[in-house]
Structures are given as C-alpha cells and as structure tokens.
Design a protein around this motif. Structure first.
Motif, PDB file in Angstrom:
ATOM      1  N   ASP A   1      -1.045   0.562  -7.005  1.00  0.00           N
ATOM      2  CA  ASP A   1      -2.138   2.001  -6.355  1.00  0.00           C
ATOM      3  C   ASP A   1      -2.529   1.561  -5.144  1.00  0.00           C
ATOM      4  O   ASP A   1      -2.483   0.002  -4.400  1.00  0.00           O
ATOM      5  CB  ASP A   1      -3.130   2.201  -7.267  1.00  0.00           C
ATOM      6  CG  ASP A   1      -3.562   4.429  -7.328  1.00  0.00           C
ATOM      7  OD1 ASP A   1      -2.456   4.953  -6.093  1.00  0.00           O
ATOM      8  OD2 ASP A   1      -4.396   4.223  -7.866  1.00  0.00           O
ATOM      9  N   TYR A   2      -2.505   2.301  -4.790  1.00  0.00           N
ATOM     10  CA  TYR A   2      -2.781   2.399  -2.408  1.00  0.00           C
ATOM     11  C   TYR A   2      -4.446   2.752  -2.601  1.00  0.00           C
ATOM     12  O   TYR A   2      -5.240   3.995  -3.239  1.00  0.00           O
ATOM     13  CB  TYR A   2      -1.972   3.462  -1.654  1.00  0.00           C
ATOM     14  CG  TYR A   2      -0.591   3.242  -1.985  1.00  0.00           C
ATOM     15  CD1 TYR A   2      -0.519   2.244  -0.841  1.00  0.00           C
ATOM     16  CD2 TYR A   2       0.416   4.008  -2.861  1.00  0.00           C
ATOM     17  CE1 TYR A   2       1.215   1.470  -1.136  1.00  0.00           C
ATOM     18  CE2 TYR A   2       1.262   3.122  -3.301  1.00  0.00           C
ATOM     19  CZ  TYR A   2       1.957   2.068  -1.852  1.00  0.00           C
ATOM     20  OH  TYR A   2       3.507   1.954  -1.675  1.00  0.00           O
ATOM     21  N   TYR A   3      -5.434   2.536  -1.898  1.00  0.00           N
ATOM     22  CA  TYR A   3      -6.831   2.731  -1.520  1.00  0.00           C
ATOM     23  C   TYR A   3      -6.525   2.724  -0.197  1.00  0.00           C
ATOM     24  O   TYR A   3      -6.768   1.982   0.889  1.00  0.00           O
ATOM     25  CB  TYR A   3      -7.388   1.486  -1.819  1.00  0.00           C
ATOM     26  CG  TYR A   3      -7.674   1.542  -3.710  1.00  0.00           C
ATOM     27  CD1 TYR A   3      -8.159   2.612  -5.050  1.00  0.00           C
ATOM     28  CD2 TYR A   3      -6.549   0.649  -4.441  1.00  0.00           C
ATOM     29  CE1 TYR A   3      -8.324   1.872  -5.373  1.00  0.00           C
ATOM     30  CE2 TYR A   3      -6.080   0.516  -6.271  1.00  0.00           C
ATOM     31  CZ  TYR A   3      -7.176   1.548  -6.535  1.00  0.00           C
ATOM     32  OH  TYR A   3      -7.304   1.267  -8.103  1.00  0.00           O
TER      33      TYR A   3
ATOM     34  N   HIS B   1      -0.607   3.271   4.463  1.00  0.00           N
ATOM     35  CA  HIS B   1      -0.083   3.903   3.157  1.00  0.00           C
ATOM     36  C   HIS B   1       1.242   5.234   3.454  1.00  0.00           C
ATOM     37  O   HIS B   1       1.652   5.851   4.426  1.00  0.00           O
ATOM     38  CB  HIS B   1      -1.464   4.909   3.869  1.00  0.00           C
ATOM     39  CG  HIS B   1      -1.776   6.005   2.506  1.00  0.00           C
ATOM     40  ND1 HIS B   1      -1.017   6.473   2.112  1.00  0.00           N
ATOM     41  CD2 HIS B   1      -3.096   5.432   1.619  1.00  0.00           C
ATOM     42  CE1 HIS B   1      -2.047   6.835   0.531  1.00  0.00           C
ATOM     43  NE2 HIS B   1      -2.681   6.873   1.124  1.00  0.00           N
TER      44      HIS B   1
ATOM     45  N   HIS C   1     -13.676  -5.997  -7.230  1.00  0.00           N
ATOM     46  CA  HIS C   1     -12.450  -5.452  -8.257  1.00  0.00           C
ATOM     47  C   HIS C   1     -13.359  -5.449  -9.176  1.00  0.00           C
ATOM     48  O   HIS C   1     -13.558  -6.079 -10.075  1.00  0.00           O
ATOM     49  CB  HIS C   1     -11.160  -5.555  -8.761  1.00  0.00           C
ATOM     50  CG  HIS C   1     -10.961  -4.605  -9.166  1.00  0.00           C
ATOM     51  ND1 HIS C   1     -10.301  -4.715 -10.529  1.00  0.00           N
ATOM     52  CD2 HIS C   1      -9.834  -3.306  -9.121  1.00  0.00           C
ATOM     53  CE1 HIS C   1      -9.680  -3.738 -10.951  1.00  0.00           C
ATOM     54  NE2 HIS C   1      -9.713  -2.520  -9.895  1.00  0.00           N
TER      55      HIS C   1
ATOM     56  N   LEU D   1     -15.636  -0.288   2.163  1.00  0.00           N
ATOM     57  CA  LEU D   1     -14.677  -1.462   1.170  1.00  0.00           C
ATOM     58  C   LEU D   1     -15.405  -2.488   1.850  1.00  0.00           C
ATOM     59  O   LEU D   1     -15.484  -2.595   3.123  1.00  0.00           O
ATOM     60  CB  LEU D   1     -13.517  -1.681   1.348  1.00  0.00           C
ATOM     61  CG  LEU D   1     -12.766  -0.725   0.607  1.00  0.00           C
ATOM     62  CD1 LEU D   1     -11.187  -0.297   1.087  1.00  0.00           C
ATOM     63  CD2 LEU D   1     -12.910   0.202  -0.864  1.00  0.00           C
TER      64      LEU D   1
ATOM     65  N   ALA E   1      -3.726   1.017   4.082  1.00  0.00           N
ATOM     66  CA  ALA E   1      -4.212   0.888   2.759  1.00  0.00           C
ATOM     67  C   ALA E   1      -3.980   0.416   2.124  1.00  0.00           C
ATOM     68  O   ALA E   1      -3.465  -1.464   2.700  1.00  0.00           O
ATOM     69  CB  ALA E   1      -3.686   2.004   2.186  1.00  0.00           C
TER      70      ALA E   1
END
Length: 85
Positions: free
Chosen positions: A50-52, A36, A17, A58, A44
């Motif tokens: 927060d959602y990624y 998600h 990150h 990734l 996710a």
C-alpha cells in the motif's frame, strides 16, 4: 519525517508500524520511498502493498539502528519485546 532529511524515490527507510488488528503490537518495518502512483510529483512510502503519503506527520528513519533506538525510547526494549505503558 526525521529532521531536515530529504528523501528520494528509491530510498529505503524505516518506520514504526502498528498491527491494525492488535493495537498494542508495533514493530520497526522497512519501507520504500516511491513516487505516488496517483500524484507523480509527490513521494509516498510503499509498505505492505500500500502507499502512504510521505509527510511530516510520520516518524521516518534513515537507518534501522536509528529506528530501533527511537522505538526503544518510546515503546521499550525491542530485543526483549517489552512495551512501555
């Protein structure tokens, strides 16, 4: 994502990150794999409230040890706080 590993909701994984305010600062951070909330059929990462989307874009690691080894390879020694330039 890391190799052919399949992840499931509830898994804890590790990712790199970057600090959005200081781009030269990165660390290994744990994240939860979740469904998600807007697309329940998709997974996710839940990280920092927060959602990624969980995608092949990734670098996701199953263990903190694997993440630290990759971090050291790409950025330098995590224990010494040195970054490769």
């Amino acid at each position: 994502m890391n190799g052919n590993h399949s992840y499931h909701a509830g898994d804890i994984v590790y990712v790199f990150h970057r600090n959005p305010h200081t781009q030269d600062v990165a660390n290994v951070q744990s994240a939860a794999v979740v469904n998600h909330p807007k697309s329940p059929n998709e997974l996710a990462l839940f990280l920092y409230e927060d959602y990624y989307p969980l995608s092949s874009d990734l670098a996701v690691y199953s263990t903190e040890k694997e993440a630290n080894q990759a971090y050291n390879y790409y950025y330098g020694d995590i224990s010494k706080g040195t970054l490769n330039e």
